[in-house]
Motif scaffolding. Structure first.
Motif, mmCIF file in Angstrom:
data_model
loop_
_atom_site.group_PDB
_atom_site.id
_atom_site.type_symbol
_atom_site.label_atom_id
_atom_site.label_comp_id
_atom_site.label_asym_id
_atom_site.label_seq_id
_atom_site.Cartn_x
_atom_site.Cartn_y
_atom_site.Cartn_z
ATOM 1 N N PHE A 380 0.831 -1.209 0.000
ATOM 2 C CA PHE A 380 0.000 0.000 0.000
ATOM 3 C C PHE A 380 0.863 1.256 0.000
ATOM 4 O O PHE A 380 2.048 1.226 0.334
ATOM 5 C CB PHE A 380 -0.926 0.024 1.224
ATOM 6 C CG PHE A 380 -1.841 -1.161 1.319
ATOM 7 C CD1 PHE A 380 -2.946 -1.268 0.487
ATOM 8 C CD2 PHE A 380 -1.598 -2.178 2.230
ATOM 9 C CE1 PHE A 380 -3.791 -2.363 0.568
ATOM 10 C CE2 PHE A 380 -2.429 -3.281 2.323
ATOM 11 C CZ PHE A 380 -3.539 -3.371 1.485
ATOM 12 N N ARG A 383 0.401 7.342 2.049
ATOM 13 C CA ARG A 383 -0.781 8.106 2.456
ATOM 14 C C ARG A 383 -1.902 7.169 2.921
ATOM 15 O O ARG A 383 -2.553 7.404 3.944
ATOM 16 C CB ARG A 383 -1.242 8.964 1.273
ATOM 17 C CG ARG A 383 -2.512 9.759 1.493
ATOM 18 C CD ARG A 383 -2.890 10.503 0.201
ATOM 19 N NE ARG A 383 -4.245 11.026 0.279
ATOM 20 C CZ ARG A 383 -4.566 12.234 0.718
ATOM 21 N NH1 ARG A 383 -3.608 13.038 1.137
ATOM 22 N NH2 ARG A 383 -5.813 12.639 0.745
ATOM 23 N N THR A 384 -2.119 6.080 2.185
ATOM 24 C CA THR A 384 -3.174 5.114 2.522
ATOM 25 C C THR A 384 -2.944 4.505 3.901
ATOM 26 O O THR A 384 -3.856 4.433 4.733
ATOM 27 C CB THR A 384 -3.225 3.997 1.466
ATOM 28 O OG1 THR A 384 -3.455 4.581 0.183
ATOM 29 C CG2 THR A 384 -4.318 2.990 1.782
ATOM 30 N N ILE A 385 -1.712 4.068 4.151
ATOM 31 C CA ILE A 385 -1.385 3.437 5.440
ATOM 32 C C ILE A 385 -1.579 4.425 6.580
ATOM 33 O O ILE A 385 -2.154 4.088 7.624
ATOM 34 C CB ILE A 385 0.063 2.898 5.428
ATOM 35 C CG1 ILE A 385 0.192 1.754 4.422
ATOM 36 C CG2 ILE A 385 0.478 2.432 6.823
ATOM 37 C CD1 ILE A 385 1.624 1.303 4.188
ATOM 38 N N TRP A 388 -5.551 5.233 7.111
ATOM 39 C CA TRP A 388 -6.303 4.102 7.673
ATOM 40 C C TRP A 388 -5.790 3.721 9.055
ATOM 41 O O TRP A 388 -6.573 3.356 9.943
ATOM 42 C CB TRP A 388 -6.233 2.904 6.729
ATOM 43 C CG TRP A 388 -7.206 3.023 5.602
ATOM 44 C CD1 TRP A 388 -6.948 3.440 4.329
ATOM 45 C CD2 TRP A 388 -8.617 2.745 5.649
ATOM 46 N NE1 TRP A 388 -8.100 3.444 3.572
ATOM 47 C CE2 TRP A 388 -9.145 3.018 4.357
ATOM 48 C CE3 TRP A 388 -9.483 2.305 6.639
ATOM 49 C CZ2 TRP A 388 -10.489 2.851 4.045
ATOM 50 C CZ3 TRP A 388 -10.829 2.137 6.338
ATOM 51 C CH2 TRP A 388 -11.320 2.406 5.053
ATOM 52 N N SER A 430 1.314 0.635 11.617
ATOM 53 C CA SER A 430 1.005 1.611 10.565
ATOM 54 C C SER A 430 1.604 2.991 10.823
ATOM 55 O O SER A 430 2.563 3.397 10.169
ATOM 56 C CB SER A 430 -0.513 1.712 10.404
ATOM 57 O OG SER A 430 -1.136 2.049 11.640
ATOM 58 N N TRP A 501 -5.143 14.101 5.515
ATOM 59 C CA TRP A 501 -6.017 13.954 4.341
ATOM 60 C C TRP A 501 -5.882 15.168 3.430
ATOM 61 O O TRP A 501 -5.882 15.042 2.209
ATOM 62 C CB TRP A 501 -7.479 13.804 4.781
ATOM 63 C CG TRP A 501 -8.402 13.601 3.624
ATOM 64 C CD1 TRP A 501 -8.723 12.419 3.022
ATOM 65 C CD2 TRP A 501 -9.111 14.625 2.902
ATOM 66 N NE1 TRP A 501 -9.586 12.643 1.972
ATOM 67 C CE2 TRP A 501 -9.839 13.981 1.877
ATOM 68 C CE3 TRP A 501 -9.196 16.014 3.032
ATOM 69 C CZ2 TRP A 501 -10.635 14.690 0.982
ATOM 70 C CZ3 TRP A 501 -9.986 16.723 2.145
ATOM 71 C CH2 TRP A 501 -10.705 16.054 1.136
ATOM 72 N N GLU A 506 1.361 11.344 -1.755
ATOM 73 C CA GLU A 506 1.783 9.954 -1.925
ATOM 74 C C GLU A 506 3.135 9.932 -2.640
ATOM 75 O O GLU A 506 3.241 10.383 -3.783
ATOM 76 C CB GLU A 506 0.746 9.174 -2.746
ATOM 77 C CG GLU A 506 1.097 7.708 -2.952
ATOM 78 C CD GLU A 506 1.355 7.007 -1.629
ATOM 79 O OE1 GLU A 506 2.538 6.721 -1.334
ATOM 80 O OE2 GLU A 506 0.388 6.762 -0.898
ATOM 81 N N ARG A 526 -3.279 15.348 -3.094
ATOM 82 C CA ARG A 526 -4.090 14.221 -3.562
ATOM 83 C C ARG A 526 -3.854 13.893 -5.033
ATOM 84 O O ARG A 526 -4.370 12.898 -5.528
ATOM 85 C CB ARG A 526 -5.581 14.506 -3.301
ATOM 86 C CG ARG A 526 -5.911 14.597 -1.821
ATOM 87 C CD ARG A 526 -7.396 14.821 -1.566
ATOM 88 N NE ARG A 526 -7.884 16.078 -2.084
ATOM 89 C CZ ARG A 526 -7.711 17.260 -1.485
ATOM 90 N NH1 ARG A 526 -7.028 17.328 -0.352
ATOM 91 N NH2 ARG A 526 -8.196 18.374 -2.009
ATOM 92 N N LYS A 529 -0.054 11.045 -6.764
ATOM 93 C CA LYS A 529 -0.009 9.670 -7.247
ATOM 94 C C LYS A 529 -0.263 9.566 -8.745
ATOM 95 O O LYS A 529 0.360 8.759 -9.441
ATOM 96 C CB LYS A 529 -1.034 8.821 -6.479
ATOM 97 C CG LYS A 529 -0.960 7.340 -6.793
ATOM 98 C CD LYS A 529 -1.925 6.548 -5.916
ATOM 99 C CE LYS A 529 -1.830 5.059 -6.204
ATOM 100 N NZ LYS A 529 -2.755 4.272 -5.344
#
Length: 539
Positions: A380, A383-385, A388, A430, A501, A506, A526, A529
């Motif tokens: 992953f 940013r995602t890790i 979440w 994480s 956020w 990323e 955002r 990526k």
């Protein structure tokens, strides 16, 4: 899009970039890369090969790079050891009886001294991180770390022989100075010596070093918590001497970062370092060297010798803010519960002996989580890790607060303890490791030593008052909130989630040249990526 075109014949007086003699050497050598089509093709190929290399292929091809990255990251074990040791001291019966006061028929360490013990090392480290950047720019990662390890060996004596809380606090403050060097240099060095695909896993080992330190502390204090003399805390303090000397020898044998060597104009030494780190083939090593030279030369057009003020200029200000927020946010997602886990378990109604057992289990589970983080970083994005992981901890912290708010019994006591362990596990899986990866990747190569130092300073600025707040919330002589502190940490973690956020980009699978270009183009976080960067872009 603007492309920087170097002067093919740079002035020989060394004032092309308003830098000193060393920078003149750097600029003259590296201008050859941007002006020479053959060297540029080498740089293109070197970067493309890194992009194509998978995680496992990179490990097989660069095992020594992984080893040296882990060695440098392992210096953090000393800060971890001491941080968790102080957290356990306040729960040691012998330590409480020696230095504590009577409260409700029990011996407790006064809140102000708890805070002082926890904060002293961080205050010293705050000084250390500001010293680390300029010294590293001058001496390199290796020699700066070696000097810090020598200083660490010397300052342990003060803590070991301390016979009062005041002297122990002074000892911790002095030990904190080399901690600042370790934490500033480790992520920067690790990220510079491994291929792109390994940056996430290797920088994540910083969090593993924290877990290893906590495991040793948990085992030592559990083994000595039933002693009723001074050796209950002096033996764990003496165990600090296990680390500096072996690490000093290993760091002395380690190669210097080729990125640092190129910035200093030492091209031949940089090539030797690249070969020691895994690029045995001469042509492949030359391609890696050209890739590094290209990136360093592009950045050198932004200014001469790096200074702290450069961190606040242009697009570097945005990068500095991200680095500082990532570091500071480590204190706001419930991690301070893990740092005082034994005392937290006791405040949740667990017996002292069982609290030390749970702390050992908690530390081992954190280690397992750190290993799991290697796979997460491969599967992953950063940013995602982070998003979440933070969201999960917010939920667990709210549940902890609810559990502590209802009528208390044996079941709710253990429920709070389990939730505390899960929060620590989630952080170690994480938030903790991925923060170091983001920090190492976000800063420009030119300012990396300074940026990681200032970012860590932001960590201490946030942590020092938060340690006081955490002690005040847990201590029976303070607010005595126990698990209800989950509500507070959930609120601060929510703020971190919102900021991430909105502003966290990323950076996975990006070379340092691509990251520079994305920031220089002022791409929205955002959109990082999905933005395509051509391998020929030099802006």
């Amino acid at each position: 899009m603007s492309t920087t075109t170097p002067d093919p014949d740079p002035p020989s007086d060394g004032h092309h970039h308003d830098a000193g003699a060393v920078d003149e050497k750097v600029n003259v050598r590296q201008d050859e890369v941007l002006a020479n089509p053959e060297l540029m093709n080498d740089a293109f190929e070197g970067e493309n090969l890194e992009h194509q290399m998978g995680v496992w292929d990179a490990v097989k091809k660069h095992p020594w790079a992984c080893f040296w990255a882990f060695t440098m990251c392992f210096t953090i074990v000393m800060e971890s050891f001491d941080m968790f040791l102080n957290g356990n001291f306040v729960a040691l019966p012998a330590f409480q009886e020696k230095y504590g006061v009577q409260h409700g028929g029990e011996w407790v360490i006064p809140t102000r001294w708890q805070s002082a013990l926890f904060q002293a090392g961080q205050c010293g480290a705050f000084v250390g991180v500001f010293l680390a950047g300029p010294i590293t720019n001058r001496l390199g990662y290796r020699w700066t770390t070696i000097l810090a390890l020598i200083l660490m060996n010397a300052t342990i004596f003060i803590s070991f022989f301390a016979d009062s809380l005041a002297l122990l606090t002074v000892g911790q403050a002095l030990e904190g100075v080399p901690w600042g060097f370790f934490i500033a240099n480790s992520p920067a060095y690790a990220s510079e010596i491994v291929p792109i695909s390994l940056r996430g896993a290797c920088t994540a080992t910083l969090q593993m070093s924290w877990s290893i330190g906590s495991i040793i502390v948990a085992g030592a204090t559990y083994g000595y918590n039933k002693r009723n003399d001074e050796w209950a805390w002096r033996v764990p303090l003496a165990l600090q001497w296990l680390f500096p000397t072996p690490l000093l020898i290993l760091v002395f044998l380690a190669p210097e970062s080729p990125w640092w060597l190129i910035r200093r104009g030492r091209k031949d030494e940089a090539l030797r370092s690249i070969k020691r780190l895994g690029s045995k083939d001469e042509a492949e090593a030359q391609r890696s060297l050209a890739m590094i030279e290209r990136t360093v030369e592009i950045e050198s057009h932004l200014g001469g010798s790096p200074t702290l003020l450069d961190l606040l200029k242009g697009t570097d200000l945005r990068r500095t803010i991200i680095t500082c927020l990532m570091y500071a946010s480590q204190n706001f997602a419930g991690n301070l519960i893990a740092n005082q886990a034994t005392y937290f378990f006791e405040q949740a109604g667990i017996s002292p002996d069982r609290a030390f057992q749970l702390n050992l289990i908690n530390s081992c589970l954190q280690f397992v989580a750190n290993i799991g983080s290697w796979f997460l970083t491969a599967w992953f994005g950063r940013r995602t890790i982070y998003l979440w992981g933070t969201a999960t901890n917010i939920l667990l912290l709210v549940l902890l607060g609810i559990c502590a708010s209802i009528a208390q019994n044996n079941a709710t006591n253990y429920a709070q303890a389990i939730l505390g362990i899960l929060i620590s596990f989630g952080y170690a899986l994480s938030l903790g490791p991925i923060s170091y990866t983001i920090i190492a990747e976000t800063s420009s190569v030119r300012l990396r030593a300074l940026s990681t130092g200032v970012g860590r300073a932001a960590y201490y600025v946030a942590e020092i008052p938060m340690i006081y707040l955490a002690s005040q919330m847990l201590n029976t002589t303070g607010w005595n909130l126990a698990g209800r502190c989950g509500y507070v940490w959930a609120g601060t973690a929510l703020v971190c989630w919102v900021l991430a956020w909105w502003g966290l980009p990323e950076l996975k699978h990006r070379s340092y040249r691509e990251i520079d270009i994305l920031f220089n183009r002022k791409v929205k976080a955002r959109d990082f990526k999905k933005t395509v960067i051509d391998v020929r872009d030099n802006e």
